[in-house]
Design an enzyme around this catalytic site. Structure first.
Site, PDB file in Angstrom:
ATOM      1  CG  HIS A 219      -1.942   1.194   1.221  1.00  0.00           C
ATOM      2  ND1 HIS A 219      -3.111   0.991   0.610  1.00  0.00           N
ATOM      3  CD2 HIS A 219      -1.936   2.332   1.589  1.00  0.00           C
ATOM      4  CE1 HIS A 219      -3.852   2.137   0.717  1.00  0.00           C
ATOM      5  NE2 HIS A 219      -2.986   3.123   1.286  1.00  0.00           N
ATOM      6  CB  CYS A 220       2.098   3.383  -2.639  1.00  0.00           C
ATOM      7  SG  CYS A 220       3.341   4.684  -2.914  1.00  0.00           S
ATOM      8  N   PRO A 221       1.501   5.096   0.309  1.00  0.00           N
ATOM      9  CG  PRO A 221       2.904   6.011   1.727  1.00  0.00           C
ATOM     10  CD  PRO A 221       2.650   4.880   1.015  1.00  0.00           C
TER      11      PRO A 221
ATOM     12  CG  ASN B 263      -4.839   7.875   0.071  1.00  0.00           C
ATOM     13  OD1 ASN B 263      -4.494   6.984   0.772  1.00  0.00           O
ATOM     14  ND2 ASN B 263      -5.845   8.526   0.061  1.00  0.00           N
ATOM     15  CG  ASN B 264      -5.161   2.508  -4.716  1.00  0.00           C
ATOM     16  OD1 ASN B 264      -5.658   1.505  -4.036  1.00  0.00           O
ATOM     17  ND2 ASN B 264      -6.185   3.277  -5.682  1.00  0.00           N
TER      18      ASN B 264
END
Length: 413
Positions: A128-130, A133-134
């Protein structure tokens, strides 16, 4: 009009809320600052209407910006692809090889994992990549990786423009004395007044943009190489950790078996084609995957079930051998640890020498797990959970004393 209405759906408008997060705000802010300053400075350094070179330079800048934003928004809004709610394998007997997700009320398809941030089971989940945001997964892995490639290339071009602009603008403002060098930022000594005045504020803004461009080139460039490494092996970060625990399980119980990762096609080019296609649509449907000859479709999920059943390999015990402050990117733990810091909102945990950690997953230079505070860690009552550098801990040999199975039992597992 009907086409526009079909695109602008309620679900798509709901996705716009992903922009209201610190990750996209910072990422888009950096893109906006570097792109805007590069276009302004290119007018000062290489006026696009006078020469062919200037025109090509300016068009390339616009091209970098468009391609970066296109792939960024694709990665964010297209998303990784989610396992349908209530999904079950076509052959009901195959469900014995799969884990069941109580939240999604569905079986987890091969290579899928449940994301606590998205609250869904993600197809071929990597992480999950901030910044978007997905999650990064099946559908958006190519767009995400292209963004990681194009952002450093665009920043290198922008950095070159910043350096040349400062050099050419300052060159005509230098005055040399016997013992001093003075810079007059008010106006050029020989050239006429430029279209965009280059004063002290413009110099400071260009210098700031240069720092952002160089920092982005290094940080995002490192992430690109990490992603390409796992793509060429047709693995995800989570699957690399599962494979590591599988080898640990086999070695611990002295089993006469070898774990073979089923999705490695045996060729880097074939693995590359699993993610990147001319159509832009990844191979397969995200639920079933091509496998290596001699492997089973559920080899990896069967290994996960074995690890879930085996309490010892569900988490690996480590002893802290070096203090760690809990910094996000620790400079004192090595250059590789610094640049490969996990891109996630999950916290880091402070470590002190002599403490014990139960690691549940990890990367090459980082581990994620629970700090053992007391015996209640087993019941999940008292725990501190987060990431920490791998070089601060060492695997406990004490597992052989506290959790070791009898010799006969080892060979029977």
């Amino acid at each position: 009009m009907g086409t526009i209405c079909s695109i602008i759906k309620f679900e798509n408008l709901q996705e716009l809320k992903r922009l209201c997060h610190w990750g996209p705000i910072i990422a888009l802010g950096v893109i906006a600052i570097c792109s805007t300053m590069a276009m302004i400075d290119s007018v000062l350094w290489y006026w696009p209407l006078h020469t062919t070179g200037g025109s090509v330079n300016f068009i390339m800048l616009i091209n970098w910006t468009v391609m970066i934003l296109y792939n960024y928004f694709n990665a964010m809004f297209v998303g990784p692809g989610f396992v349908p709610l209530g999904w079950r394998p076509e052959n009901s007997q195959d469900s014995m090889y799969l884990q069941y997700c109580k939240v999604c009320q569905a079986y987890k398809a091969p290579r899928s994992h449940h994301c606590r941030k998205c609250n869904r089971c993600v197809m071929k989940m990597d992480h999950h990549c901030p910044w978007i945001n997905n999650c990064c997964g099946y559908q958006n892995h190519a767009s995400f990786t292209l963004f990681l490639l194009l952002a450093p290339l665009g920043c290198i071009h922008a950095a070159f423009i910043f350096v040349m602009t400062m050099y050419t603008q300052l060159y005509n403002r230098l005055s040399f004395g016997w013992n001093t060098v003075k810079i007059d930022m008010s106006a050029a000594q020989r050239d006429p007044l430029p279209v965009i005045p280059f004063g002290l504020a413009a110099f400071a803004a260009t210098l700031f943009a240069l720092g952002l461009a160089l920092g982005t080139t290094i940080a995002v460039g490192m992430l690109f190489f990490i992603q390409m490494k796992i793509i060429l092996r047709n693995k995800t970060s989570i699957e690399s950790w599962i494979e590591e625990k599988a080898k640990d399980r086999i070695q611990y119980y002295q089993l006469d078996e070898t774990f073979v990762f089923p999705y490695d096609m045996g060729s880097k080019w074939k693995n590359f084609q699993q993610v990147f296609t001319w159509s832009g649509i990844p191979e397969g449907d995200g639920l079933e995957w091509p496998i290596k000859e001699g492997c089973h479709q559920y080899n990896l999920t069967i290994e996960q079930l074995k690890q879930k059943a085996d309490k010892r390999v569900r988490s690996v015990r480590y002893k802290v051998v070096e203090d760690y402050s809990g910094a996000c990117c620790p400079l004192t733990k090595g250059i590789k640890t610094f640049f490969t810091s996990p891109c996630t909102e999950e916290p880091r945990i402070r470590l002190q020498k002599g403490e014990f950690i139960l690691a549940t997953r990890g990367l090459r230079y980082w581990l994620y797990g629970d700090k053992i505070l007391d015996d209640s860690i087993i019941e999940g009552v008292s725990r501190i959970r987060g990431w920490f550098p791998r070089n601060c801990v060492e695997k406990c040999p004490c597992d052989a004393e506290t959790d070791q199975a009898p010799e006969g039992e080892k060979k029977n597992r």
